[in-house]
Design an enzyme around this catalytic site. Sequence first.
Site, PDB file in Angstrom:
ATOM      1  N   CYS B 251       0.689  -1.239   0.297  1.00 57.76           N
ATOM      2  CA  CYS B 251      -0.535  -0.058  -0.289  1.00 57.76           C
ATOM      3  C   CYS B 251       0.712   1.339  -0.143  1.00 57.76           C
ATOM      4  CB  CYS B 251      -0.857  -0.013   1.216  1.00 57.76           C
ATOM      5  SG  CYS B 251      -0.039  -0.199   2.797  1.00 57.76           S
ATOM      6  N   ARG B 256      -1.898  -0.970   5.455  1.00 58.09           N
ATOM      7  CA  ARG B 256      -3.357  -1.482   4.933  1.00 58.09           C
ATOM      8  C   ARG B 256      -3.026  -2.545   4.482  1.00 58.09           C
ATOM      9  NH1 ARG B 256      -5.114   3.711   1.024  1.00 58.09           N
ATOM     10  NH2 ARG B 256      -2.913   4.411   1.525  1.00 58.09           N
TER      11      ARG B 256
END
Lengths: 155, 293
Positions: B251, B256
């Site tokens: 990410c 994430r």
Amino acid sequence: MTEPTSPARVPPTLAEVVQRLSIASREERTETLLEYADRFESVPPEVATRPFSERHRAPYCESEAYAWAVDRPDGTLDFHFAVENPQGISAMAWAVLLSETLSGRPLDEVLAVPPEVVRNIFGNEVSMGKGLGLMGMLDLVKHEARLRIVRARRA
Amino acid sequence: MKGFDTDLEIQKKGYARPEVLVSTEWLADHLDDPTVRVIESNEDLLLYPAGHIPGAVHVDWAHDLNDPVRRDYIQRSGFEALASRIGITPETTCVFYGDRNNWWACYAFWVFQLFGHTRAAVVDGGRIKWEKEGRPMTRDVPKIAPTRYTAPERDDTRIRAFRDEVLEHMRRRLPMIDVRSPQEFTGERTHMPEYPQEGVLRGGHIPGARSVPWARASNPEDGTFRSAAELRAIYEGEVGLTPGDDVVAYCRIGERSSHTWFVLTYLLGYSKVRNYDGSWTEWGNSVGLPIER
């Protein structure tokens, strides 16, 4: 420790908070911000009701924060907020802080609040997303002040 | 782990390794279990002090898990100190939960796996589901007796990918999942305003990467993970991954993508998934690395 923003660029009411937090420990900072969050009250119905207009939604703010400005007779503004995400505790703290320190202040002071004040207050640990959302709330407040300044110049 | 095999709410979702997920009901039944330590990890640092699951301790992704100076994670001594502070031993079952659909809980879970703490699980639905169900919250911070924890050296070889490894991965045309937003994937958004320290000089994605935003793996209503069938439809039906694939997820800074790493590794049972925590803030700033838009 976050280097505090030059007090000359921050309204004195806000500068006082920045100054206090700049020497606070991590725990003291958290406790102080939590006290602000606990005082949060959503926008009164006479100012705005759901569904809130997207025009009042803070950009980038994932806590779904909204801001409104109500004109005072002296030409300054009262700021009101809604935070629709119940997990948006930082957004609630920031809403109270902005409302308590910028309501009633001269508009050029409001407009001069620099974005780095978010890190001064919330600390360098604030994540990118969270910081961005908090800055979005500030942007919205400054936008309302800017609108009044432009209108006054045109009048 | 005691009780995990009877967590029917999780069992019925069809995951490959259901033992790494517990329901809020299971957690409510185990709040006083001395073999369980509940750990909250959030993006919003004010959330835990504002109220948390009774008995839960707080692990801050930046302060507790990251090296304070260089861009890296804590070393063995740092993990041992953290483990002591939160009162766990290698035998303790760490149950993670947090905000943002458990994004940060999965990140903390991933870092704990770098130190081999395999007795770990994530609460399905995390904080939002617990709150929506009206379960108890408290501001009382538990008094934890420090423990002695002897950790192995951090193992970066199994579940963590570094830049040069990702470059080789790309050259070999092996699967990569970009879990950022579609705007970040296409390069439309390059850096976040006011955040030059987390910005990048170039937008786009690593050549060959497929876009699957991380949050697609969760149900937006209650933050729970989608069922195995729904997840397979996304990662296998749409993107063409298979459980035997060597997969890299990334990410911006690897948080994430730890959520996607968790989904692929445990919920779908993929055998080799690595999280590239350098992610786009490293790749998009590196001189000469190929970029696709």
